[in-house]
Write an enzyme that holds these catalytic residues in place. Structure first.
Site, mmCIF file in Angstrom:
data_model
loop_
_atom_site.group_PDB
_atom_site.id
_atom_site.type_symbol
_atom_site.label_atom_id
_atom_site.label_comp_id
_atom_site.label_asym_id
_atom_site.label_seq_id
_atom_site.Cartn_x
_atom_site.Cartn_y
_atom_site.Cartn_z
ATOM 1 N N GLU A 1 0.806 -1.221 0.000
ATOM 2 C CA GLU A 1 0.000 0.000 0.000
ATOM 3 C C GLU A 1 0.840 1.273 0.000
ATOM 4 O O GLU A 1 1.507 1.584 0.985
ATOM 5 C CB GLU A 1 -0.934 0.015 1.208
ATOM 6 N N GLU B 1 -13.016 2.707 3.448
ATOM 7 C CA GLU B 1 -12.105 2.978 4.559
ATOM 8 C C GLU B 1 -12.124 4.488 4.830
ATOM 9 O O GLU B 1 -11.222 5.218 4.438
ATOM 10 C CB GLU B 1 -10.683 2.493 4.220
#
Length: 249
Positions: A134, A232
């Protein structure tokens, strides 16, 4: 393309039972979270079975991959995370790479990162797991983090050379860092294993801000992505409202 809810963000403040019952009540069958080591794994296993939910992904232990002295510690943490993932029948793990080191050239840190990811591959292959690397923005949320541009992340994935290592493309982070979201996603969809989504600015509901999520979701569908988009974000209103809205995009 399917929706997953990050319960640690969207449903923060809810206990585990309420979080998963809320997800299920909204017609969503998938969820994710951040740390596994502070969760009651036995209870998670029972709830996911009772509610017929899928655990899409969660994080490995937060150990630097750019610091070669921590390589063995990282691999040990990865193996522990794989054990937890197997218990939850989860096939994807999220990894951050660590903060940039001030006393080591950036190119050496990049080589350490690639070397560390290559060392993960045998464990991933054996367990059937995918590791999701990520990139995070350094302008707003993660100052000092090593990997912030998606183009560098995709180059690193190419150098690792395994289908078991892909990019987690966080739409919120990459809007802050670089923009040009749809073109980047289309060009690199084969290297993307998962998406995260939040509105910008503020990291709130998807409809709150400058990102055109309807257009982005349509583009992702058109290129045939059949994985998950994880919600998220930190809600400004009743979490149920934002989840329901996101599910209509």
């Amino acid at each position: 393309m399917k929706i997953s809810v990050c319960i640690d963000a969207v449903l923060r403040g809810y206990d585990l039972d309420k979080s998963l019952q809320t997800v299920k009540s909204l017609g969503i069958d998938s969820f994710e979270f951040w740390a596994w080591w502070n969760k009651d794994i036995d209870r998670l296993v029972q709830l996911k079975q009772d509610l017929h939910l899928e655990v899409v992904t969660f994080c490995t232990k937060f150990i630097s991959l750019v610091d070669s002295s921590k390589k063995e510690e990282y691999l040990s943490g990865l193996q522990e995370s794989i054990v937890a993932a197997k218990r939850l029948d989860c096939k994807r793990l999220i990894t951050q790479v660590g903060d940039e080191l001030t006393d080591l050239p950036r190119n050496q840190q990049r080589e350490n990162l690639i070397d560390g990811l290559k060392a993960c591959v045998p464990f991933l292959e054996q367990s059937g797991m995918t590791l999701l690397v990520e990139p995070l923005n350094i302008n707003v949320d993660h100052k000092g983090y090593f990997l912030y541009r998606s183009d560098e992340a995709f180059e690193i994935i190419d150098e690792v050379g395994s289908n078991h290592v892909k990019v987690l493309f966080d739409i919120y982070h990459q809007q802050i860092t670089e923009g040009n979201l749809i073109n980047t996603i289309i060009r690199n969809i084969d290297k993307i294993g998962h998406f995260h989504a939040a509105g910008h600015p503020g990291r709130h509901e998807l409809g709150n801000g400058e990102i055109n999520y309807k257009a982005i979701f349509n583009a992702i569908r058109k290129v045939g992505f059949n994985g998950y988009i994880g919600l998220e974000y930190f809600p400004l209103t009743d979490p149920k409202d934002g989840i329901e809205e996101s599910n209509t995009y």
